[in-house]
Design a protein around this motif. Structure first.
Motif, PDB file in Angstrom:
ATOM      1  N   ARG A 107      16.633  40.704  39.127  1.00  0.00           N
ATOM      2  CA  ARG A 107      17.123  40.742  40.004  1.00  0.00           C
ATOM      3  C   ARG A 107      16.353  40.009  41.675  1.00  0.00           C
ATOM      4  NH1 ARG A 107      18.589  47.699  39.090  1.00  0.00           N
ATOM      5  NH2 ARG A 107      19.420  46.560  37.367  1.00  0.00           N
ATOM      6  N   ARG A 108      14.650  40.105  41.633  1.00  0.00           N
ATOM      7  CA  ARG A 108      14.324  39.153  42.590  1.00  0.00           C
ATOM      8  C   ARG A 108      14.737  37.521  42.593  1.00  0.00           C
ATOM      9  NH1 ARG A 108      10.394  43.061  42.174  1.00  0.00           N
ATOM     10  NH2 ARG A 108       9.400  41.640  40.394  1.00  0.00           N
ATOM     11  N   SER A 109      14.456  37.270  41.107  1.00  0.00           N
ATOM     12  CA  SER A 109      13.729  36.122  41.315  1.00  0.00           C
ATOM     13  C   SER A 109      14.909  34.709  40.970  1.00  0.00           C
ATOM     14  CB  SER A 109      13.029  36.250  39.890  1.00  0.00           C
ATOM     15  OG  SER A 109      12.457  36.647  40.132  1.00  0.00           O
ATOM     16  N   VAL A 110      16.166  35.410  39.995  1.00  0.00           N
ATOM     17  CA  VAL A 110      17.441  34.376  39.497  1.00  0.00           C
ATOM     18  C   VAL A 110      18.164  34.506  40.812  1.00  0.00           C
ATOM     19  CG1 VAL A 110      18.663  34.491  37.582  1.00  0.00           C
ATOM     20  CG2 VAL A 110      16.902  35.684  37.208  1.00  0.00           C
ATOM     21  N   LEU A 111      18.849  33.430  40.570  1.00  0.00           N
ATOM     22  CA  LEU A 111      19.936  32.890  41.328  1.00  0.00           C
ATOM     23  C   LEU A 111      20.981  32.267  39.863  1.00  0.00           C
ATOM     24  CD1 LEU A 111      19.110  31.721  45.271  1.00  0.00           C
ATOM     25  CD2 LEU A 111      20.230  33.753  44.104  1.00  0.00           C
ATOM     26  N   ILE A 112      22.018  32.051  40.019  1.00  0.00           N
ATOM     27  CA  ILE A 112      23.418  31.567  39.236  1.00  0.00           C
ATOM     28  C   ILE A 112      24.382  30.576  40.757  1.00  0.00           C
ATOM     29  CG2 ILE A 112      24.643  32.692  37.449  1.00  0.00           C
ATOM     30  CD1 ILE A 112      23.374  35.103  36.795  1.00  0.00           C
ATOM     31  N   SER A 113      24.330  29.678  39.599  1.00  0.00           N
ATOM     32  CA  SER A 113      24.728  28.722  40.336  1.00  0.00           C
ATOM     33  C   SER A 113      26.287  28.740  40.205  1.00  0.00           C
ATOM     34  CB  SER A 113      25.007  27.331  40.216  1.00  0.00           C
ATOM     35  OG  SER A 113      23.498  26.968  40.526  1.00  0.00           O
ATOM     36  N   SER A 114      27.473  28.941  40.802  1.00  0.00           N
ATOM     37  CA  SER A 114      29.023  28.947  40.685  1.00  0.00           C
ATOM     38  C   SER A 114      29.368  27.762  41.702  1.00  0.00           C
ATOM     39  CB  SER A 114      29.557  30.438  41.077  1.00  0.00           C
ATOM     40  OG  SER A 114      30.141  30.400  41.399  1.00  0.00           O
ATOM     41  N   GLY A 115      30.426  27.730  40.691  1.00  0.00           N
ATOM     42  CA  GLY A 115      31.272  26.908  41.188  1.00  0.00           C
ATOM     43  C   GLY A 115      32.677  27.668  42.245  1.00  0.00           C
ATOM     44  N   LEU A 116      32.520  28.577  42.185  1.00  0.00           N
ATOM     45  CA  LEU A 116      33.212  29.647  43.050  1.00  0.00           C
ATOM     46  C   LEU A 116      33.088  30.254  44.162  1.00  0.00           C
ATOM     47  CD1 LEU A 116      36.040  30.824  44.039  1.00  0.00           C
ATOM     48  CD2 LEU A 116      35.267  32.801  41.909  1.00  0.00           C
ATOM     49  N   TRP A 117      31.345  30.271  43.913  1.00  0.00           N
ATOM     50  CA  TRP A 117      30.242  31.201  44.285  1.00  0.00           C
ATOM     51  C   TRP A 117      29.293  31.133  45.217  1.00  0.00           C
ATOM     52  CZ3 TRP A 117      33.716  35.005  44.452  1.00  0.00           C
ATOM     53  CH2 TRP A 117      34.419  36.129  43.939  1.00  0.00           C
ATOM     54  N   GLY A 118      29.268  29.286  45.104  1.00  0.00           N
ATOM     55  CA  GLY A 118      27.804  29.053  45.340  1.00  0.00           C
ATOM     56  C   GLY A 118      27.112  29.245  44.772  1.00  0.00           C
ATOM     57  N   ALA A 119      26.199  30.739  44.795  1.00  0.00           N
ATOM     58  CA  ALA A 119      25.402  30.834  44.073  1.00  0.00           C
ATOM     59  C   ALA A 119      25.455  32.909  44.230  1.00  0.00           C
ATOM     60  CB  ALA A 119      24.281  30.452  44.595  1.00  0.00           C
ATOM     61  N   VAL A 120      24.779  33.305  43.313  1.00  0.00           N
ATOM     62  CA  VAL A 120      25.323  34.818  43.266  1.00  0.00           C
ATOM     63  C   VAL A 120      23.576  34.984  42.565  1.00  0.00           C
ATOM     64  CG1 VAL A 120      27.367  34.897  43.485  1.00  0.00           C
ATOM     65  CG2 VAL A 120      26.348  34.613  40.920  1.00  0.00           C
ATOM     66  N   ARG A 121      23.101  36.898  42.909  1.00  0.00           N
ATOM     67  CA  ARG A 121      22.001  37.011  42.292  1.00  0.00           C
ATOM     68  C   ARG A 121      22.863  37.686  40.991  1.00  0.00           C
ATOM     69  NH1 ARG A 121      17.418  36.377  44.625  1.00  0.00           N
ATOM     70  NH2 ARG A 121      17.903  36.096  46.752  1.00  0.00           N
ATOM     71  N   LEU A 122      22.016  38.206  39.838  1.00  0.00           N
ATOM     72  CA  LEU A 122      22.969  38.949  39.114  1.00  0.00           C
ATOM     73  C   LEU A 122      23.427  40.087  39.209  1.00  0.00           C
ATOM     74  CD1 LEU A 122      19.148  38.305  36.836  1.00  0.00           C
ATOM     75  CD2 LEU A 122      21.374  37.486  36.503  1.00  0.00           C
ATOM     76  N   THR A 123      22.946  41.243  40.332  1.00  0.00           N
ATOM     77  CA  THR A 123      23.113  42.459  41.000  1.00  0.00           C
ATOM     78  C   THR A 123      24.778  41.975  41.603  1.00  0.00           C
ATOM     79  OG1 THR A 123      21.769  42.242  42.664  1.00  0.00           O
ATOM     80  CG2 THR A 123      21.082  44.225  40.422  1.00  0.00           C
ATOM     81  N   ASP A 124      24.967  40.754  41.833  1.00  0.00           N
ATOM     82  CA  ASP A 124      26.069  40.253  42.501  1.00  0.00           C
ATOM     83  C   ASP A 124      27.527  41.271  41.856  1.00  0.00           C
ATOM     84  OD1 ASP A 124      25.133  40.599  45.184  1.00  0.00           O
ATOM     85  OD2 ASP A 124      25.428  38.318  44.605  1.00  0.00           O
ATOM     86  N   ARG A 125      28.404  42.270  42.608  1.00  0.00           N
ATOM     87  CA  ARG A 125      29.544  42.100  41.738  1.00  0.00           C
ATOM     88  C   ARG A 125      31.160  41.661  41.471  1.00  0.00           C
ATOM     89  NH1 ARG A 125      30.136  47.761  39.505  1.00  0.00           N
ATOM     90  NH2 ARG A 125      32.316  47.349  39.836  1.00  0.00           N
ATOM     91  N   ILE A 126      31.268  40.423  40.937  1.00  0.00           N
ATOM     92  CA  ILE A 126      32.164  39.668  40.450  1.00  0.00           C
ATOM     93  C   ILE A 126      33.000  39.844  39.594  1.00  0.00           C
ATOM     94  CG2 ILE A 126      30.539  37.997  42.001  1.00  0.00           C
ATOM     95  CD1 ILE A 126      29.693  37.098  39.117  1.00  0.00           C
ATOM     96  N   PRO A 127      34.526  39.622  39.930  1.00  0.00           N
ATOM     97  CA  PRO A 127      35.330  39.118  38.804  1.00  0.00           C
ATOM     98  C   PRO A 127      35.100  38.419  37.799  1.00  0.00           C
ATOM     99  CG  PRO A 127      36.293  38.726  41.095  1.00  0.00           C
ATOM    100  CD  PRO A 127      34.997  38.504  41.297  1.00  0.00           C
ATOM    101  N   PRO A 128      35.698  37.889  36.644  1.00  0.00           N
ATOM    102  CA  PRO A 128      35.586  37.796  35.345  1.00  0.00           C
ATOM    103  C   PRO A 128      36.622  36.228  35.966  1.00  0.00           C
ATOM    104  CG  PRO A 128      36.060  39.775  34.624  1.00  0.00           C
ATOM    105  CD  PRO A 128      36.456  39.714  35.857  1.00  0.00           C
ATOM    106  N   TYR A 129      35.947  35.249  35.847  1.00  0.00           N
ATOM    107  CA  TYR A 129      36.767  34.316  36.452  1.00  0.00           C
ATOM    108  C   TYR A 129      36.807  32.792  36.205  1.00  0.00           C
ATOM    109  CZ  TYR A 129      31.939  32.156  38.272  1.00  0.00           C
ATOM    110  OH  TYR A 129      31.601  31.601  38.590  1.00  0.00           O
ATOM    111  N   ARG A 130      37.612  31.242  36.526  1.00  0.00           N
ATOM    112  CA  ARG A 130      37.375  30.464  35.572  1.00  0.00           C
ATOM    113  C   ARG A 130      37.707  29.450  36.586  1.00  0.00           C
ATOM    114  NH1 ARG A 130      37.737  28.306  30.216  1.00  0.00           N
ATOM    115  NH2 ARG A 130      37.665  26.300  30.461  1.00  0.00           N
ATOM    116  N   CYS A 131      36.067  28.267  36.928  1.00  0.00           N
ATOM    117  CA  CYS A 131      36.379  27.936  38.044  1.00  0.00           C
ATOM    118  C   CYS A 131      34.881  27.008  38.187  1.00  0.00           C
ATOM    119  CB  CYS A 131      36.632  28.399  39.590  1.00  0.00           C
ATOM    120  SG  CYS A 131      36.358  26.771  41.070  1.00  0.00           S
TER     121      CYS A 131
END
Length: 265
Positions: A107-131
């Motif tokens: 949770r401290r270390s990981v960032l996930i790249s995303s075409g919609l969100w830019g980057a999020v952490r594992l704990t960030d609450r997001i909806p399922p999406y396609r982008c």
């Protein structure tokens, strides 16, 4: 360390709780950009030209459900990103089975790249999406170029003085290219498969299965409690975990490049 992962094309079909609240996502500096991309995506998918929307997002005619879900994303049930992303890398990482200390480190270390969100952490609450990051939306335009203009200072600050393990590839890696001193603390990984051909070892780049290897690599680091302070420490930690690592020459001010050689996929 900071660990950069790509998202997965495979995602959970549904969330499990309340809808998205942008104000509660990590890296709040990205929220104006997130709002712009989200609004453009919703408008595209809710519009009358379904064929254009499908083409922009790489959807087939049989994936109208993803188009309809995108059109109502602000109202779709959300869940932690750790549950939303379900592809090969995340299956190999197997976050739910990590012990508590390793989970906290993730949770401290990981960032996930995303075409919609830019980057999020594992704990960030997001909806399922396609982008996908390769999409081009009315307004923001090509998302890869859009995020390159936004992410630099935010991810540089997120890295701080820590080493960076960059496991992104392709267009997601192009969203942010570390520069200068941060780049020299960054380690990128290419997965090579070694096999014998006529008695001679031959190495080839792994495509699909490199995701599983990278997931296992991150899992190994988390389970070992690795806390490298430098890029050299990080490469040493990979070797201590019995991974076969071959470093390639890198120019000054550019990320360190290592090949992770595997004999089984």
């Amino acid at each position: 360390m900071l660990i950069l992962l790509p998202p997965s094309e495979g995602k959970a079909d549904t969330g499990t709780g309340r809808p998205l609240d942008l104000a509660k996502l990590s890296l709040p500096e990205l929220n104006p950009a997130r709002e712009e991309v989200l609004a453009a995506l919703v408008a595209l998918c809710a519009g009358p030209d379904e064929a254009t929307a499908r083409a922009a997002l790489g959807l087939s005619e049989g994936q109208q459900h993803e188009l309809r879900r995108n059109a109502r994303l602000p109202r779709v049930a959300a869940a932690p990103a750790a549950r939303i992303y379900t592809g090969v890398l995340y299956e190999a990482l197997d976050l739910p089975s990590l012990p508590p200390e390793a989970t906290r480190a993730a949770r401290r270390s990981v960032l996930i790249s995303s075409g919609l969100w830019g980057a999020v952490r594992l704990t960030d609450r997001i909806p399922p999406y396609r982008c996908p990051v390769g999409a081009k939306l009315p307004g923001p335009g090509a998302l890869g170029a859009y995020w390159r203009r936004v992410l630099g200072p935010v991810l540089t600050a997120a890295a701080g003085n820590r080493p960076v393990l960059d496991l992104r590839s392709g267009a997601y890696a192009a969203m942010w290219a570390p520069r200068g001193e941060v780049a020299e603390r960054t380690v990128t990984v290419r997965v090579l498969h070694e096999r014998e051909v006529d008695g001679v070892p031959v190495r080839s780049v792994v495509s699909h299965f490199n995701k599983a290897t990278k997931g296992r690599l991150v899992r190994d680091l988390l389970l070992a409690g690795a806390r490298p302070r430098t890029a050299d420490d990080l490469i040493g930690a990979l070797r201590d975990l019995k991974h076969t690592v071959v470093e390639q020459p890198a120019a000054v001010g550019r990320p360190r490049q290592v090949d992770l050689v595997v004999t089984q996929l």
